[in-house]
Design a protein around this motif. Structure first.
Motif, PDB file in Angstrom:
ATOM      1  N   LEU A  95     -15.699   0.887   3.858  1.00 25.70           N
ATOM      2  CA  LEU A  95     -14.788  -0.080   3.244  1.00 25.70           C
ATOM      3  C   LEU A  95     -13.366   0.072   3.780  1.00 25.70           C
ATOM      4  O   LEU A  95     -12.541  -0.830   3.603  1.00 25.70           O
ATOM      5  CB  LEU A  95     -14.749   0.116   1.726  1.00 25.70           C
ATOM      6  CG  LEU A  95     -15.906  -0.415   0.892  1.00 25.70           C
ATOM      7  CD1 LEU A  95     -15.760   0.059  -0.551  1.00 25.70           C
ATOM      8  CD2 LEU A  95     -15.956  -1.930   0.948  1.00 25.70           C
ATOM      9  N   THR A  96     -13.080   1.188   4.434  1.00 22.45           N
ATOM     10  CA  THR A  96     -11.707   1.492   4.839  1.00 22.45           C
ATOM     11  C   THR A  96     -11.039   0.364   5.642  1.00 22.45           C
ATOM     12  O   THR A  96      -9.913  -0.035   5.323  1.00 22.45           O
ATOM     13  CB  THR A  96     -11.658   2.807   5.625  1.00 22.45           C
ATOM     14  OG1 THR A  96     -12.142   3.869   4.796  1.00 22.45           O
ATOM     15  CG2 THR A  96     -10.241   3.131   6.060  1.00 22.45           C
ATOM     16  N   PRO A  97     -11.697  -0.179   6.698  1.00 23.34           N
ATOM     17  CA  PRO A  97     -11.023  -1.258   7.447  1.00 23.34           C
ATOM     18  C   PRO A  97     -10.702  -2.470   6.581  1.00 23.34           C
ATOM     19  O   PRO A  97      -9.693  -3.156   6.815  1.00 23.34           O
ATOM     20  CB  PRO A  97     -12.047  -1.622   8.536  1.00 23.34           C
ATOM     21  CG  PRO A  97     -12.908  -0.411   8.671  1.00 23.34           C
ATOM     22  CD  PRO A  97     -13.001   0.170   7.296  1.00 23.34           C
ATOM     23  N   ALA A 102      -6.133  -5.376   3.102  1.00 26.99           N
ATOM     24  CA  ALA A 102      -5.415  -5.639   1.855  1.00 26.99           C
ATOM     25  C   ALA A 102      -4.037  -4.981   1.857  1.00 26.99           C
ATOM     26  O   ALA A 102      -3.044  -5.583   1.421  1.00 26.99           O
ATOM     27  CB  ALA A 102      -6.237  -5.139   0.673  1.00 26.99           C
ATOM     28  N   LEU A 103      -3.965  -3.759   2.351  1.00 28.54           N
ATOM     29  CA  LEU A 103      -2.678  -3.057   2.417  1.00 28.54           C
ATOM     30  C   LEU A 103      -1.727  -3.762   3.385  1.00 28.54           C
ATOM     31  O   LEU A 103      -0.515  -3.820   3.150  1.00 28.54           O
ATOM     32  CB  LEU A 103      -2.891  -1.605   2.843  1.00 28.54           C
ATOM     33  CG  LEU A 103      -3.581  -0.691   1.830  1.00 28.54           C
ATOM     34  CD1 LEU A 103      -3.785   0.705   2.419  1.00 28.54           C
ATOM     35  CD2 LEU A 103      -2.764  -0.591   0.537  1.00 28.54           C
ATOM     36  N   ALA A 104      -2.285  -4.278   4.484  1.00 27.10           N
ATOM     37  CA  ALA A 104      -1.454  -4.989   5.454  1.00 27.10           C
ATOM     38  C   ALA A 104      -0.799  -6.215   4.811  1.00 27.10           C
ATOM     39  O   ALA A 104       0.337  -6.572   5.129  1.00 27.10           O
ATOM     40  CB  ALA A 104      -2.294  -5.410   6.655  1.00 27.10           C
ATOM     41  N   ARG A 105      -1.513  -6.835   3.895  1.00 28.16           N
ATOM     42  CA  ARG A 105      -0.968  -8.034   3.240  1.00 28.16           C
ATOM     43  C   ARG A 105       0.067  -7.674   2.173  1.00 28.16           C
ATOM     44  O   ARG A 105       1.168  -8.250   2.136  1.00 28.16           O
ATOM     45  CB  ARG A 105      -2.115  -8.840   2.585  1.00 28.16           C
ATOM     46  CG  ARG A 105      -1.615 -10.027   1.753  1.00 28.16           C
ATOM     47  CD  ARG A 105      -0.902 -11.048   2.622  1.00 28.16           C
ATOM     48  NE  ARG A 105      -0.342 -12.143   1.828  1.00 28.16           N
ATOM     49  CZ  ARG A 105       0.878 -12.149   1.314  1.00 28.16           C
ATOM     50  NH1 ARG A 105       1.690 -11.100   1.511  1.00 28.16           N
ATOM     51  NH2 ARG A 105       1.295 -13.180   0.617  1.00 28.16           N
ATOM     52  N   VAL A 149     -11.192   6.048  -0.136  1.00 28.07           N
ATOM     53  CA  VAL A 149     -11.073   4.879   0.742  1.00 28.07           C
ATOM     54  C   VAL A 149      -9.607   4.457   0.882  1.00 28.07           C
ATOM     55  O   VAL A 149      -9.138   4.159   1.986  1.00 28.07           O
ATOM     56  CB  VAL A 149     -11.927   3.715   0.204  1.00 28.07           C
ATOM     57  CG1 VAL A 149     -11.595   2.420   0.937  1.00 28.07           C
ATOM     58  CG2 VAL A 149     -13.413   4.030   0.371  1.00 28.07           C
ATOM     59  N   VAL A 150      -8.877   4.450  -0.228  1.00 30.05           N
ATOM     60  CA  VAL A 150      -7.456   4.077  -0.175  1.00 30.05           C
ATOM     61  C   VAL A 150      -6.664   5.097   0.654  1.00 30.05           C
ATOM     62  O   VAL A 150      -5.840   4.724   1.507  1.00 30.05           O
ATOM     63  CB  VAL A 150      -6.870   3.958  -1.593  1.00 30.05           C
ATOM     64  CG1 VAL A 150      -5.365   3.715  -1.528  1.00 30.05           C
ATOM     65  CG2 VAL A 150      -7.549   2.835  -2.363  1.00 30.05           C
TER      66      VAL A 150
END
Length: 282
Positions: A95-97, A102-105, A149-150
């Motif tokens: 799930l990491t990618p 989501a973090l990029a957004r 994952v986060v």
């Protein structure tokens, strides 16, 4: 791509052996041996060619932060393996990618397409199928793999940023030594034991070899091929982990877990394909 597939086979061996060992050996001791082995073995292999120059870095503080992040990922990973099967654990890591997207957004304010959001949503749905009530893991411990994952997503974002100015080999060395130094302090607080069998020591060495070789092969994979070509190969790790879990623990994921694992893999592959298409159109 062969290097990436071999790396995932190594990580399957690493995770399966970890799960087997931490049932009888203190978690911190296994963690210490894994990092100490990587640090010493990597340094010994690279020293004749590079000497002290391999430790030269343009941002020492970020190297320490990156090492701490990977150590946190390892602790969360070891703890997660106590409560969930290897195959489901590996699928979760994939799930990491999607979390990076989501973090990029939300953190870096990057634009994310609707299709990419669909892939993220599908991956998260797959994760919910794995940790659903009545599944093969206690849902009260679901926060462990989710936190992993986060943390891993933040680690990868930092790695991507540092790769613009730092050598992959130097980053690999620092992660090993940062983890080894901190784990040495933690294991000295009472987690050390000499009451291990020769078989357990052999498994500790297997963990060290699998972790060191896996990370080295992954570095080779990304250095010799574009990330868009390497990333799809990483999902072979789910197949390796499923086989290893069946071989060692006689565990076969149930129907819903298999559906979740497949959904995560398909969404991850879709995101990789989308990244390749966007890169080619630039």
């Amino acid at each position: 791509m062969t290097y990436a597939i071999l790396a995932m086979a190594c990580f399957a061996v690493l995770d399966t052996t970890n799960k087997f060992l931490i049932a009888s050996v203190p978690l911190l001791m296994v963690l210490w041996f894994r990092y100490a082995f990587q640090a010493v073995a990597s340094t010994a292999m690279l020293w004749p060619r590079s000497g002290m120059t391999m430790f030269q870095t343009q941002n020492f503080r970020l190297q320490i932060v990156r090492g701490l992040l990977l150590l946190m990922c390892s602790v969360l990973g070891f703890a997660s393996l106590k409560y969930m099967p290897v195959a489901e654990f590996t699928a979760f890591i994939m799930l990491t990618p999607l979390v990076v997207t989501a973090l990029a957004r939300f953190v870096m304010k990057e634009q994310v397409s609707v299709l990419r959001w669909l892939f993220v949503s599908g991956g998260l749905l797959g994760a919910l199928l794995i940790v659903r009530p009545g599944g093969s893991m206690d849902t009260s411990h679901a926060w462990l793999p989710l936190s992993l994952v986060v943390s891993n997503a933040v680690f990868q974002i930092l790695t991507s940023h540092m790769a613009k100015s730092e050598s992959p080999v130097t980053m690999h060395l620092y992660t090993g030594w940062v983890g080894a130094v901190i784990a040495s302090g933690l294991v000295g607080l009472g987690a050390w034991t000499t009451d291990l069998t020769s078989f357990e020591w052999a498994l500790m060495c297997l963990i060290g070899c699998a972790g060191t070789l896996g990370h080295y092969l992954l570095i080779l994979a990304f250095s010799r091929a574009p990330a868009a070509n390497v990333t799809p190969c990483l999902y072979s790790g789910i197949a390796f982990a499923t086989f290893a879990g069946w071989l060692v623990f006689a565990h076969v994921p149930d129907h819903w877990a298999r559906m979740g694992m497949l959904l995560i893999a398909l969404c991850g592959l879709g995101a990789a394909w989308l990244s390749q298409r966007e890169h080619q159109s630039v």
